[in-house]
Design a protein around this motif. Structure first.
Motif, PDB file in Angstrom:
ATOM      1  N   TYR A   1       0.818  -1.222   0.000  1.00 37.74           N
ATOM      2  CA  TYR A   1       0.000   0.000   0.000  1.00 37.74           C
ATOM      3  C   TYR A   1       0.854   1.276   0.000  1.00 37.74           C
ATOM      4  O   TYR A   1       0.387   2.318   0.456  1.00 37.74           O
ATOM      5  CB  TYR A   1      -0.939  -0.001   1.206  1.00 37.74           C
ATOM      6  CG  TYR A   1      -2.224  -0.795   1.013  1.00 37.74           C
ATOM      7  CD1 TYR A   1      -3.060  -0.553  -0.081  1.00 37.74           C
ATOM      8  CD2 TYR A   1      -2.626  -1.762   1.925  1.00 37.74           C
ATOM      9  CE1 TYR A   1      -4.240  -1.259  -0.266  1.00 37.74           C
ATOM     10  CE2 TYR A   1      -3.815  -2.471   1.750  1.00 37.74           C
ATOM     11  CZ  TYR A   1      -4.617  -2.219   0.652  1.00 37.74           C
ATOM     12  OH  TYR A   1      -5.793  -2.904   0.473  1.00 37.74           O
TER      13      TYR A   1
ATOM     14  N   LEU B   1      -4.455   0.440   8.272  1.00 39.30           N
ATOM     15  CA  LEU B   1      -4.682  -0.409   7.094  1.00 39.30           C
ATOM     16  C   LEU B   1      -3.611  -1.496   7.002  1.00 39.30           C
ATOM     17  O   LEU B   1      -3.929  -2.673   6.774  1.00 39.30           O
ATOM     18  CB  LEU B   1      -4.665   0.485   5.844  1.00 39.30           C
ATOM     19  CG  LEU B   1      -4.787  -0.187   4.482  1.00 39.30           C
ATOM     20  CD1 LEU B   1      -6.123  -0.901   4.346  1.00 39.30           C
ATOM     21  CD2 LEU B   1      -4.634   0.855   3.361  1.00 39.30           C
TER      22      LEU B   1
ATOM     23  N   ASN C   1     -13.362  -3.916   3.996  1.00 36.71           N
ATOM     24  CA  ASN C   1     -14.046  -4.076   2.702  1.00 36.71           C
ATOM     25  C   ASN C   1     -13.618  -5.322   1.928  1.00 36.71           C
ATOM     26  O   ASN C   1     -13.770  -5.403   0.716  1.00 36.71           O
ATOM     27  CB  ASN C   1     -13.939  -2.790   1.867  1.00 36.71           C
ATOM     28  CG  ASN C   1     -12.504  -2.427   1.526  1.00 36.71           C
ATOM     29  OD1 ASN C   1     -11.581  -3.168   1.861  1.00 36.71           O
ATOM     30  ND2 ASN C   1     -12.317  -1.309   0.853  1.00 36.71           N
TER      31      ASN C   1
ATOM     32  N   GLY D   1     -13.033   0.207   6.276  1.00 33.20           N
ATOM     33  CA  GLY D   1     -11.860  -0.445   6.874  1.00 33.20           C
ATOM     34  C   GLY D   1     -11.939  -1.965   6.877  1.00 33.20           C
ATOM     35  O   GLY D   1     -10.969  -2.648   7.207  1.00 33.20           O
TER      36      GLY D   1
ATOM     37  N   LEU E   1      -0.302   4.897  -0.485  1.00 29.38           N
ATOM     38  CA  LEU E   1      -1.211   5.520   0.493  1.00 29.38           C
ATOM     39  C   LEU E   1      -0.485   5.956   1.764  1.00 29.38           C
ATOM     40  O   LEU E   1      -1.130   6.286   2.763  1.00 29.38           O
ATOM     41  CB  LEU E   1      -2.332   4.533   0.857  1.00 29.38           C
ATOM     42  CG  LEU E   1      -3.219   4.080  -0.315  1.00 29.38           C
ATOM     43  CD1 LEU E   1      -4.142   2.948   0.130  1.00 29.38           C
ATOM     44  CD2 LEU E   1      -4.028   5.235  -0.861  1.00 29.38           C
TER      45      LEU E   1
ATOM     46  N   ARG F   1     -18.336  -5.901  -2.627  1.00 28.84           N
ATOM     47  CA  ARG F   1     -18.423  -5.058  -1.418  1.00 28.84           C
ATOM     48  C   ARG F   1     -19.847  -4.613  -1.148  1.00 28.84           C
ATOM     49  O   ARG F   1     -20.268  -4.507   0.013  1.00 28.84           O
ATOM     50  CB  ARG F   1     -17.500  -3.846  -1.563  1.00 28.84           C
ATOM     51  CG  ARG F   1     -16.010  -4.189  -1.450  1.00 28.84           C
ATOM     52  CD  ARG F   1     -15.158  -3.013  -1.858  1.00 28.84           C
ATOM     53  NE  ARG F   1     -13.719  -3.232  -1.684  1.00 28.84           N
ATOM     54  CZ  ARG F   1     -12.791  -2.516  -2.291  1.00 28.84           C
ATOM     55  NH1 ARG F   1     -13.143  -1.532  -3.115  1.00 28.84           N
ATOM     56  NH2 ARG F   1     -11.516  -2.767  -2.101  1.00 28.84           N
TER      57      ARG F   1
ATOM     58  N   PHE G   1      -5.108   6.836   7.495  1.00 29.20           N
ATOM     59  CA  PHE G   1      -5.493   5.460   7.836  1.00 29.20           C
ATOM     60  C   PHE G   1      -4.428   4.429   7.453  1.00 29.20           C
ATOM     61  O   PHE G   1      -4.621   3.229   7.632  1.00 29.20           O
ATOM     62  CB  PHE G   1      -6.826   5.093   7.164  1.00 29.20           C
ATOM     63  CG  PHE G   1      -6.838   5.302   5.672  1.00 29.20           C
ATOM     64  CD1 PHE G   1      -6.318   4.349   4.810  1.00 29.20           C
ATOM     65  CD2 PHE G   1      -7.383   6.467   5.128  1.00 29.20           C
ATOM     66  CE1 PHE G   1      -6.322   4.540   3.441  1.00 29.20           C
ATOM     67  CE2 PHE G   1      -7.391   6.669   3.743  1.00 29.20           C
ATOM     68  CZ  PHE G   1      -6.857   5.698   2.901  1.00 29.20           C
TER      69      PHE G   1
ATOM     70  N   ILE H   1     -11.777  -7.142   0.164  1.00 27.72           N
ATOM     71  CA  ILE H   1     -11.060  -7.535  -1.052  1.00 27.72           C
ATOM     72  C   ILE H   1     -10.270  -6.363  -1.621  1.00 27.72           C
ATOM     73  O   ILE H   1     -10.667  -5.198  -1.465  1.00 27.72           O
ATOM     74  CB  ILE H   1     -12.054  -8.117  -2.088  1.00 27.72           C
ATOM     75  CG1 ILE H   1     -11.355  -8.579  -3.377  1.00 27.72           C
ATOM     76  CG2 ILE H   1     -13.197  -7.146  -2.404  1.00 27.72           C
ATOM     77  CD1 ILE H   1     -12.218  -9.445  -4.290  1.00 27.72           C
ATOM     78  N   HIS H   2      -9.161  -6.690  -2.252  1.00 26.39           N
ATOM     79  CA  HIS H   2      -8.334  -5.702  -2.959  1.00 26.39           C
ATOM     80  C   HIS H   2      -8.233  -6.083  -4.431  1.00 26.39           C
ATOM     81  O   HIS H   2      -8.136  -7.264  -4.759  1.00 26.39           O
ATOM     82  CB  HIS H   2      -6.919  -5.673  -2.377  1.00 26.39           C
ATOM     83  CG  HIS H   2      -5.923  -5.029  -3.302  1.00 26.39           C
ATOM     84  ND1 HIS H   2      -5.768  -3.668  -3.379  1.00 26.39           N
ATOM     85  CD2 HIS H   2      -5.088  -5.559  -4.233  1.00 26.39           C
ATOM     86  CE1 HIS H   2      -4.854  -3.387  -4.316  1.00 26.39           C
ATOM     87  NE2 HIS H   2      -4.425  -4.523  -4.843  1.00 26.39           N
ATOM     88  N   GLY H   3      -8.226  -5.079  -5.308  1.00 22.28           N
ATOM     89  CA  GLY H   3      -7.936  -5.318  -6.725  1.00 22.28           C
ATOM     90  C   GLY H   3      -7.046  -4.220  -7.266  1.00 22.28           C
ATOM     91  O   GLY H   3      -7.234  -3.045  -6.938  1.00 22.28           O
TER      92      GLY H   3
HETATM   93  P1  ATP Z   1      -7.918  -1.623  -2.564  1.00 23.94           P
HETATM   94  O1  ATP Z   1      -6.611  -0.956  -2.946  1.00 23.94           O
HETATM   95  O2  ATP Z   1      -7.855  -2.308  -1.211  1.00 23.94           O
HETATM   96  O3  ATP Z   1      -8.441  -2.499  -3.646  1.00 23.94           O
HETATM   97  P2  ATP Z   1      -9.384   0.680  -3.370  1.00 23.94           P
HETATM   98  O4  ATP Z   1      -8.429   0.687  -4.521  1.00 23.94           O
HETATM   99  O5  ATP Z   1     -10.837   0.574  -3.642  1.00 23.94           O
HETATM  100  O6  ATP Z   1      -9.031  -0.504  -2.381  1.00 23.94           O
HETATM  101  P3  ATP Z   1      -7.724   2.652  -2.069  1.00 23.94           P
HETATM  102  O7  ATP Z   1      -7.929   4.105  -2.173  1.00 23.94           O
HETATM  103  O8  ATP Z   1      -6.596   2.020  -2.817  1.00 23.94           O
HETATM  104  O9  ATP Z   1      -9.118   1.942  -2.451  1.00 23.94           O
HETATM  105  O10 ATP Z   1      -7.615   2.317  -0.531  1.00 23.94           O
HETATM  106  C1  ATP Z   1      -6.996   1.112  -0.089  1.00 23.94           C
HETATM  107  C2  ATP Z   1      -7.728   0.595   1.119  1.00 23.94           C
HETATM  108  O11 ATP Z   1      -7.580   1.527   2.181  1.00 23.94           O
HETATM  109  C3  ATP Z   1      -9.240   0.470   0.950  1.00 23.94           C
HETATM  110  O12 ATP Z   1      -9.629  -0.751   0.359  1.00 23.94           O
HETATM  111  C4  ATP Z   1      -9.721   0.558   2.381  1.00 23.94           C
HETATM  112  O13 ATP Z   1      -9.634  -0.706   3.023  1.00 23.94           O
HETATM  113  C5  ATP Z   1      -8.724   1.497   3.007  1.00 23.94           C
HETATM  114  N1  ATP Z   1      -9.289   2.842   3.053  1.00 23.94           N
HETATM  115  C6  ATP Z   1      -9.480   3.688   2.020  1.00 23.94           C
HETATM  116  N2  ATP Z   1     -10.030   4.843   2.418  1.00 23.94           N
HETATM  117  C7  ATP Z   1     -10.182   4.729   3.772  1.00 23.94           C
HETATM  118  C8  ATP Z   1     -10.687   5.568   4.788  1.00 23.94           C
HETATM  119  N3  ATP Z   1     -11.162   6.776   4.511  1.00 23.94           N
HETATM  120  N4  ATP Z   1     -10.681   5.093   6.053  1.00 23.94           N
HETATM  121  C9  ATP Z   1     -10.208   3.881   6.358  1.00 23.94           C
HETATM  122  N5  ATP Z   1      -9.713   3.023   5.439  1.00 23.94           N
HETATM  123  C10 ATP Z   1      -9.706   3.443   4.170  1.00 23.94           C
END
Ligand code: ATP
Ligand code: MG
Length: 137
Positions: free
Chosen positions: A49, A61, A112, A110, A52, A102, A57, A114-116
């Motif tokens: 990650y 995370l 959700n 927090g 981010l 989802r 968060f 699955i990740h893609g």
């Molecule tokens: P992922 O990368 O997990 O597939 P995504 O691409 O839909 O998710 P990202 O913006 O990449 O979303 O965020 C990564 C992960 O960080 C999210 O899946 C979520 O679990 C967490 N996340 C994102 N926004 C928030 C937030 N505002 N508060 C808490 N956790 C968050």
């Protein structure tokens, strides 16, 4: 052929959603080319990650991703990166449409499940981070 990295996060594994999620990708017609269950370290989660790292968060995370088994997968098929994200639904399950993973199965951002990968570059980087070339069929 196009490939993407998909991971069922610890909440999805713990809740027994592996078969449900895999079956949605299979029924769509995508092909599974790699799969393994791993407990990533926090350092590994931070690498995954890294985009981010400035977000408030980020620490929680990464703690969460490393809190238990994650099902790491690579799926293949035409348009699988974008369509895989469509199957998954919006980041915040409150905004994900019914019919998406989802939307149907999660409630809070927090947790959700699955990740893609979000694009061709991240798909390539994430596949290389999580898998050795010989683990892909
Ligand atoms: P992922 O990368 O997990 O597939 P995504 O691409 O839909 O998710 P990202 O913006 O990449 O979303 O965020 C990564 C992960 O960080 C999210 O899946 C979520 O679990 C967490 N996340 C994102 N926004 C928030 C937030 N505002 N508060 C808490 N956790 C968050
Ligand atoms: Mg993302």
């Amino acid at each position: 052929m196009e490939r993407t990295f998909i991971a069922i996060k610890p909440d999805g594994v713990q809740r027994g959603l592996i078969a449900e999620i895999i079956s949605r990708f299979e029924r769509k017609g995508f092909k599974l080319v790699a799969i393994k269950l791993v407990v990533p370290s926090k350092e590994f989660a931070q690498k995954h990650y890294h985009d981010l790292k400035e977000r408030p968060f980020f620490n929680g995370l990464c703690e969460f991703l490393s809190s238990g088994p994650v099902l790491a997968m690579v799926w293949e098929g035409e348009g699988v990166i974008k369509y895989g994200r469509k199957l998954i639904g919006a980041t915040d399950p409150q905004k994900s449409e019914p019919g998406t993973i989802r939307g149907d199965l999660a409630v809070v951002v927090g947790r959700n499940i699955i990740h893609g990968s979000d694009g061709p570059e991240t798909a390539k980087d994430e596949i290389n981070l999580w898998f050795k070339p010989q683990e892909l069929v």
